[in-house]
Design an enzyme around this catalytic site. Structure first.
Site, PDB file in Angstrom:
ATOM      1  N   ILE A 147       0.866  -1.172   0.000  1.00 28.02           N
ATOM      2  CA  ILE A 147       0.000   0.000   0.000  1.00 28.02           C
ATOM      3  C   ILE A 147       0.905   1.225   0.000  1.00 28.02           C
ATOM      4  CG2 ILE A 147      -2.024  -1.054   1.076  1.00 28.02           C
ATOM      5  CD1 ILE A 147      -1.200   0.032   3.744  1.00 28.02           C
ATOM      6  N   ASP A 148       0.393   2.332  -0.514  1.00 33.81           N
ATOM      7  CA  ASP A 148       1.200   3.546  -0.628  1.00 33.81           C
ATOM      8  C   ASP A 148       1.737   3.986   0.729  1.00 33.81           C
ATOM      9  OD1 ASP A 148       0.567   3.566  -3.302  1.00 33.81           O
ATOM     10  OD2 ASP A 148      -0.971   5.123  -3.120  1.00 33.81           O
ATOM     11  N   ARG A 149       2.857   4.672   0.671  1.00 33.83           N
ATOM     12  CA  ARG A 149       3.470   5.198   1.909  1.00 33.83           C
ATOM     13  C   ARG A 149       2.492   6.091   2.673  1.00 33.83           C
ATOM     14  NH1 ARG A 149       9.032   8.869   2.061  1.00 33.83           N
ATOM     15  NH2 ARG A 149       9.151   9.078   4.329  1.00 33.83           N
ATOM     16  N   THR A 151      -0.754   6.023   2.599  1.00 37.66           N
ATOM     17  CA  THR A 151      -1.988   5.320   2.978  1.00 37.66           C
ATOM     18  C   THR A 151      -1.761   4.536   4.258  1.00 37.66           C
ATOM     19  OG1 THR A 151      -2.552   5.091   0.640  1.00 37.66           O
ATOM     20  CG2 THR A 151      -3.735   3.677   2.175  1.00 37.66           C
ATOM     21  N   ARG A 249      -6.775   6.476  -5.857  1.00 37.96           N
ATOM     22  CA  ARG A 249      -6.501   7.910  -5.898  1.00 37.96           C
ATOM     23  C   ARG A 249      -6.768   8.492  -7.282  1.00 37.96           C
ATOM     24  NH1 ARG A 249      -0.560   8.010  -3.271  1.00 37.96           N
ATOM     25  NH2 ARG A 249      -0.761  10.263  -3.622  1.00 37.96           N
TER      26      ARG A 249
END
Length: 327
Positions: A147-149, A151, A249
């Site tokens: 998962i994104d940094r 998030t 996003r």
């Protein structure tokens, strides 16, 4: 290469493949087994036939079988210049408090926003390196997904290769269900329940990844449901069917309802309004995941609560009637 770097010489070694590593490619096995050895060197010794499986040369794509005997030649490598990650570092130690589930084959954390899932791009370590520092006795710890940094939320880690294979297969077959909570700009239309828009990833010279909707991109699908409405924003549940970079996003931006405090795909006017709530991070949270447990084969559901910042933001919006804004 630094000629003055201290060198370590590995002796010839023989490894017998267990059921745990069966069906894994030989190149991937060596990359994991020979930590610190550059990938270029691993492919070189494979190409030259210095690695033997059952006394025979094999190609990098060879898939291992239970009982295979691998001969690994002596390899001279430079000692790691970077210091070992200490389990006493505050950020590493705090990871222990984020664990929401653990058994003998899987581990799940409620990842805080701002921590990358792995090191690289100028970061000394990420979640996986931190967990390995906390669990030096663990022979196997690997990310199931990313998962994104920015998030927060559920991140699954496999403690056995068999568990990793099982969960990756569920992801490939779209059997794992992930749900995110996001606060988006404006009034999300109830009829917008699915967005199917192909996504194309571009890597800038700086190394930054930027994704956009493009007909040349990869097929991407996200399902949406309204959870709560406010004067100027909507709390939605987003369930990605595919797993593209920045998918939720970009899909919300494509719908003209970008996520709060998204520094790449967001809306500065929307973010400015939300500063009254003390929100200072991307409002995207991996809240729930459903999957089949790799060992028990029973359906399992994990839930990760919102952090204090996101909870406080929602509480502030609910308790105060903000002026209706036309975006």
């Amino acid at each position: 290469m630094n000629q003055n770097a201290p060198q370590t010489k590995l002796q010839v070694s023989f490894v017998t493949i267990s059921e745990e590593n069966a069906t894994q490619r030989i190149d991937n096995f060596l990359i994991t087994h020979l930590k610190g050895v550059p990938k270029s060197m691993i492919y070189r010794i494979l190409r030259k036939g210095e690695v033997r499986v059952n006394k025979k040369r094999v190609k990098p794509e060879y898939k291992l079988n239970t009982g295979d005997e691998i001969r690994i030649p002596p390899i001279r490598i430079a000692e790691k210049a970077a210091p070992e990650i200490s389990s006493k570092l505050n950020k590493v130690a705090e990871l222990e408090t984020t664990i929401i589930y653990e058994d003998d084959v899987i581990l799940a954390i409620n990842k805080p926003s701002g921590i990358a899932v792995h090191g690289g791009s100028g970061l000394s370590f990420g979640v996986i390196e931190g967990l390995r520092a906390l669990r030096p006795e663990a022979k196997f710890l690997e990310l199931v997904h990313r998962i994104d940094r920015e998030t927060s939320g559920i991140l699954l880690i496999a403690k056995k290769r068999s568990a990793l294979k099982s969960l990756h297969e569920q992801l490939r077959l779209k059997q794992m269900q992930k749900s995110y909570l996001a606060l988006v700009k404006g009034n999300w239309p109830s009829e917008c329940k699915v967005i199917q828009a192909p996504l194309l990833k571009n890597v800038l010279k700086s190394g930054e990844r930027v994704v956009k909707v493009d007909k040349e991109g990869k097929p991407s699908e996200t399902r949406f449901k309204v959870e709560e409405r406010f004067n100027f924003a909507t709390l939605i549940k987003a369930s990605p069917v595919t797993g593209r970079t920045h998918q939720i996003r970009v899909h919300t931006q494509y719908a003209n309802h970008p996520i709060a405090f998204d520094d790449r795909y967001g809306d500065s006017q929307f973010d400015a309004l939300l500063m009254k709530t003390k929100l200072n991070r991307l409002f995207l949270h991996a809240a729930k995941v459903k999957f089949i447990h790799p060992k028990t084969m029973q359906e399992m559901q994990l839930v990760a609560p919102l952090d204090k910042i996101l909870q406080a933001c929602l509480t502030e919006i609910r308790n105060h009637k903000y002026q209706q804004i036309d975006f």
